[in-house]
Write an enzyme that holds these catalytic residues in place. Sequence first.
Site, PDB file in Angstrom:
ATOM      1  N   ASP A  84      -1.702  -0.920   5.841  1.00 25.59           N
ATOM      2  CA  ASP A  84      -1.963  -0.431   7.203  1.00 25.59           C
ATOM      3  C   ASP A  84      -3.448  -0.199   7.473  1.00 25.59           C
ATOM      4  O   ASP A  84      -3.795   0.405   8.492  1.00 25.59           O
ATOM      5  CB  ASP A  84      -1.181   0.855   7.467  1.00 25.59           C
ATOM      6  CG  ASP A  84      -1.707   2.029   6.660  1.00 25.59           C
ATOM      7  OD1 ASP A  84      -2.021   1.838   5.468  1.00 25.59           O
ATOM      8  OD2 ASP A  84      -1.814   3.139   7.216  1.00 25.59           O
ATOM      9  N   ASP A 123       0.173   5.072   1.032  1.00 24.46           N
ATOM     10  CA  ASP A 123       0.091   5.945   2.203  1.00 24.46           C
ATOM     11  C   ASP A 123       0.079   5.137   3.493  1.00 24.46           C
ATOM     12  O   ASP A 123      -0.803   4.300   3.696  1.00 24.46           O
ATOM     13  CB  ASP A 123      -1.182   6.797   2.148  1.00 24.46           C
ATOM     14  CG  ASP A 123      -1.253   7.652   0.902  1.00 24.46           C
ATOM     15  OD1 ASP A 123      -1.043   8.863   1.009  1.00 24.46           O
ATOM     16  OD2 ASP A 123      -1.538   7.098  -0.184  1.00 24.46           O
ATOM     17  N   ASP A 143       0.874  -1.160   0.000  1.00 22.26           N
ATOM     18  CA  ASP A 143       0.000   0.000   0.000  1.00 22.26           C
ATOM     19  C   ASP A 143       0.923   1.225   0.000  1.00 22.26           C
ATOM     20  O   ASP A 143       2.091   1.124   0.398  1.00 22.26           O
ATOM     21  CB  ASP A 143      -0.889  -0.042   1.244  1.00 22.26           C
ATOM     22  CG  ASP A 143      -1.726   1.211   1.401  1.00 22.26           C
ATOM     23  OD1 ASP A 143      -2.361   1.621   0.422  1.00 22.26           O
ATOM     24  OD2 ASP A 143      -1.728   1.780   2.500  1.00 22.26           O
TER      25      ASP A 143
END
Length: 217
Positions: free
Chosen positions: A169, A12, A10
Amino acid sequence: MAKYDVIFFDLDGTLVDTAPDLAFALNQLLEQEGKSPLPYENIRPVASHGSAGLLGLGFAITPVMDAFKPLQERFLQIYQDNLSRQSALFDGMENILDTIEKTGKQWGVITNKPAFLTLPLMADLKLDKRAVCIVSGDTTAKSKPHPEPMLHACQLTHVEPNNCLYIGDAERDIAAGRNVNMHTIIANYGYISESDKPETWQADAMINHPSEIMQWI
């Protein structure tokens, strides 16, 4: 530990720490609207949730409200103008990428960030040519947690999902990986809020620092 042909990240909150620039854009907009800026520590946990999450935090507004779209357009313009002001790879991530590349493996990005922001940011950080693929939030018709972007990344890299590792996250990251039988790791150093319950996301592992990725390379 299992070794993988491709490691997907991922963007960000996992590969790149973009929260400082997202926070800057939100606080600029708040000040333009005559509101007080928010503390960085309040904004950081929401940074993975895009403009909808950040505007919800700053203005208590949702995408169905009439005032949302004009605010979103202004927020995105401020952010686009300050895309790589402070954003950088997380500590230890450069070593991880170097190790992946030196071992002859590949890495790529699968993000819900739209391409008009993803691609310039990756270029600014000189990551665009290093990544085997960059799948943005609007590259495919559906975004995470839908399996479509995950399968698209596998098609681009000619690798079966069960030979890939996905690190994210947010709960949608882990769900997207699990939806296609990818192995998944939670980046606990990312933008996880106190209300999140990552232990319930059913990932294969959780890490507290990028250096821990080394054991899967």
